[in-house]
Design an enzyme around this catalytic site. Structure first.
Site, short mmCIF file in Angstrom:
data_model
loop_
_atom_site.label_atom_id
_atom_site.label_comp_id
_atom_site.label_asym_id
_atom_site.label_seq_id
_atom_site.Cartn_x
_atom_site.Cartn_y
_atom_site.Cartn_z
N GLU A 1 1.48 -0.65 -5.02
CA GLU A 1 0.42 0.28 -5.42
C GLU A 1 1.07 1.64 -5.65
O GLU A 1 0.91 2.58 -4.88
CB GLU A 1 -0.63 0.40 -4.30
CG GLU A 1 -1.85 1.22 -4.70
CD GLU A 1 -2.45 2.04 -3.55
OE1 GLU A 1 -1.77 2.28 -2.53
OE2 GLU A 1 -3.61 2.44 -3.69
N ASP B 1 0.82 -1.20 0.00
CA ASP B 1 0.00 0.00 0.00
C ASP B 1 0.86 1.26 0.00
O ASP B 1 1.79 1.39 0.80
CB ASP B 1 -0.85 -0.04 1.29
CG ASP B 1 -1.93 1.03 1.32
OD1 ASP B 1 -2.89 0.91 0.55
OD2 ASP B 1 -1.82 1.97 2.13
C1 GLC Z 1 -4.42 2.86 -0.58
C2 GLC Z 1 -5.62 1.99 -0.32
C3 GLC Z 1 -6.74 2.85 0.16
C4 GLC Z 1 -6.32 3.49 1.45
C5 GLC Z 1 -5.02 4.28 1.27
C6 GLC Z 1 -4.43 4.64 2.59
O1 GLC Z 1 -4.62 3.74 -1.61
O2 GLC Z 1 -5.94 1.29 -1.49
O3 GLC Z 1 -7.93 2.14 0.33
O4 GLC Z 1 -7.32 4.37 1.90
O5 GLC Z 1 -4.05 3.53 0.60
O6 GLC Z 1 -3.94 3.50 3.24
#
Ligand code: GLC
Ligand code: CA
Length: 556
Positions: free
Chosen positions: A280, A218
């Site tokens: 991500e 993440d």
């Molecule tokens: C990422 C997750 C999202 C979350 C954010 C903060 O983008 O996919 O759902 O709110 O990180 O952790």
């Protein structure tokens, strides 16, 4: 951006993550086993057979760790245990065993940029003094102004509002500030601190020892911060984010992250099997992102360029060219994704004009409503177009049922912090996180035997229940199954790519992969496919004519 026409050759290496289809499970909304209206691990285990039948290669589980659930679990208070609302570690082991028995790999979510403010490390930091080693786990700073009453810099939160919150010191007086790029309950770690790095290496090992096949990481691009935490240089234009092509602001994609990922990669490679991590990462242009998937860093990153292209032929054309060019350059697979728990579901997004899809703003009842028929039609075409591309593909639970976004959710149910932090200006992401319909019966359509559901389902979900679609060869579910099955049989994930002359937009986009041609019709005129064998089409074709918004896999 104009891109040269790319071709992509099948990559050497047969590791699963180069070509696999990875299905995202959002645990709280998948299946509830104990009637409390919240999905849980046992619920997932009990329904894994249906995913094996769908034909996916791996699942990625969104967070199920101990958490106060201020950001649906992306606020972790203990990284090495399961939150009781989701079950126990032994439930997790059962899930893993069942999945592996079905030939499904399991990736879990790692949230390293921030913890929950309820994490023992943060509580310990709050109790300790300014300047202490405990505070050095996070970013604590004195405020500006005569009495430190102003935040230390100009950063704002991705969820709206300031990125700084002031704490009360043990003497009861207002004291230092801590930074949180997301909710105030999600303090950012100080990744320059070797102790933080060590703790996370141990977290990785904890789960790898249990047998997980990898991690979805993440917000990795946020982990390192520029020294001294200087102001965002163009905050007025970029808000919390960044503008492609300009200098990267002090909180996004700092060089220091690469050393961390290299260490993680080594840890993963120390385990048997093909463990993998997907970042991500919002890093643009993709030539920059390519540095993140060098052979000693991430195995893959999400391709948000593809998701962000909406369903615009020019943007897609460019996104695909840019992807293969960038990722092939470092021998990494391109990945493809159209849905996740942060964006409006594609069956709704494509049924209206919702701007940049990843704005994560959701759709509220006061806004123009999507056209569900057009939306699903384009969504199925888009999925078929995506699944023909070589590389790894991500699916998000419920898209195989053609589920629409819940666009009329009453405000009283909303839980995404974005909604509260923007005073409702952005309704947030709850609409794509609605519990799945399994059977038409019951108040929550089989999601929970008790009929409870942490978010109410829209009326349209009943007739989309999986049990109904399983019996119908014309259903969206049957379409996804056929596509995944064919993709496997034809080896499309491991295949090659080249554009087909005359199909490079704007009317049509078409490419060839391993002898199969994939054509999407964006134009008003039908495309005549009468000389081809039709392997699969997103809608029934009348007279071998590919109508507007249809996609087909064909062979000469
Ligand atoms: C990422 C997750 C999202 C979350 C954010 C903060 O983008 O996919 O759902 O709110 O990180 O952790
Ligand atoms: Ca439950």
């Amino acid at each position: 951006m104009d891109q040269a026409l790319v071709t992509h050759l099948a990559q050497p290496g047969s590791q699963w993550w180069r070509s696999g289809v990875i299905y995202q499970i959002y645990p709280r909304s998948f299946a509830d086993s104990n009637g409390d209206g919240l999905g849980d691990l046992k619920g997932i285990t009990s329904r894994l057979d249906s995913l094996a039948a769908l034909g996916i290669d791996a699942i990625w589980l969104s967070p199920f760790y101990c958490s106060p659930q201020k950001d649906a679990g992306y606020d972790v208070s203990n990284y090495v245990d399961v939150d009781p609302i989701f079950g126990t570690l032994s439930d997790f082991d059962d899930l893993l065993e069942k999945a592996h028995g079905l030939g499904i790999r399991v990736m879990i979510d790692l949230v390293p940029n921030h913890s929950s403010d309820q994490h023992a490390w943060f509580q310990r930091a709050l109790a300790a003094k300014p300047g202490s080693p405990e505070r050095a786990f996070y970013h604590f700073k004195d405020g500006l102004g005569e009495n430190g009453e102003l935040p230390p810099n100009n950063w704002v939160s991705m969820f709206g509002g300031p990125a700084w919150t002031r704490v009360t010191e043990s003497d009861g007086k207002p004291g230092q500030w801590f930074v949180h790029l997301f909710d105030s309950s999600q303090p950012d770690f100080n990744w320059a601190n070797p102790e933080v790095q060590l703790e996370f290496e141990n977290i990785l090992k904890f789960w790898l020892d249990r047998g997980v096949d990898g991690f979805r990481v993440d917000q990795p691009h946020a982990m390192a911060k520029a020294e001294g935490l200087p102001d965002h240089p163009y905050l007025k234009e970029a808000g919390a984010g960044f503008i492609e092509g300009r200098e990267n602001p002090p909180m996004w994609f700092q060089e220091e992250v690469h050393e961390i990922f290299r260490k993680w990669r080594k840890i993963l490679e120390g385990y048997p099997g093909e463990r993998a991590m997907c970042g991500e990462a919002y890093v643009y242009p993709l030539s920059l992102m390519a540095k993140w998937v060098r052979s000693d860093e991430f195995h893959q990153t999400f391709n948000f360029r593809f998701l962000d292209a909406g369903w615009d032929s020019k943007k897609l054309f460019d996104a695909i060219n840019e992807s293969f060019e960038a990722f092939d350059g470092v021998g990494a697979p391109s990945t493809w994704v159209l849905n996740n728990h942060d964006v409006i579901r594609h069956a709704s997004r494509f049924g209206g004009d919702y701007g940049r899809a990843t704005a994560s703003d959701g759709i509220g009842s006061g806004q123009p409503q999507p056209d569900p028929i057009l939306g699903l039609q384009i969504a199925k075409g888009a999925t078929l177009f995506m699944l023909g591309l070589p590389g790894a593909s991500y699916l998000y639970q419920g898209e195989e049922l053609g589920l629409p976004e819940h666009t009329t959710l009453e405000d009283k149910y909303r839980q995404d912090p974005t909604f509260a932090r923007t005073n409702g200006a952005r309704v947030g992401r709850d609409g794509c996180r609605i519990p799945l319909p399994w059977e038409p019966e019951g108040d929550s359509s089989g999601f929970s035997e008790s009929g409870k559901s942490w978010l109410p389902q829209p009326a349209s979900y009943k007739e989309l229940a999986r049990s109904i679609q399983e019996k119908n060869p014309e259903s969206t579910l049957s379409f996804y199954k056929t596509a995944l099955d064919l993709r496997k049989q034809l080896g499309l994930g491991e295949g090659s790519f080249s554009w087909i002359a005359g199909h490079q937009g704007p009317e049509t986009l078409g490419y060839e992969n391993s002898g199969v041609k994939v054509i999407y019709n964006f134009g008003a005129q039908p495309v005549d496919l009468s000389t081809f064998e039709i392997l699969l089409s997103s809608q029934p074709l009348s007279g071998k004519q590919l109508a507007t918004n249809q996609c087909a896999w064909i062979k000469p």
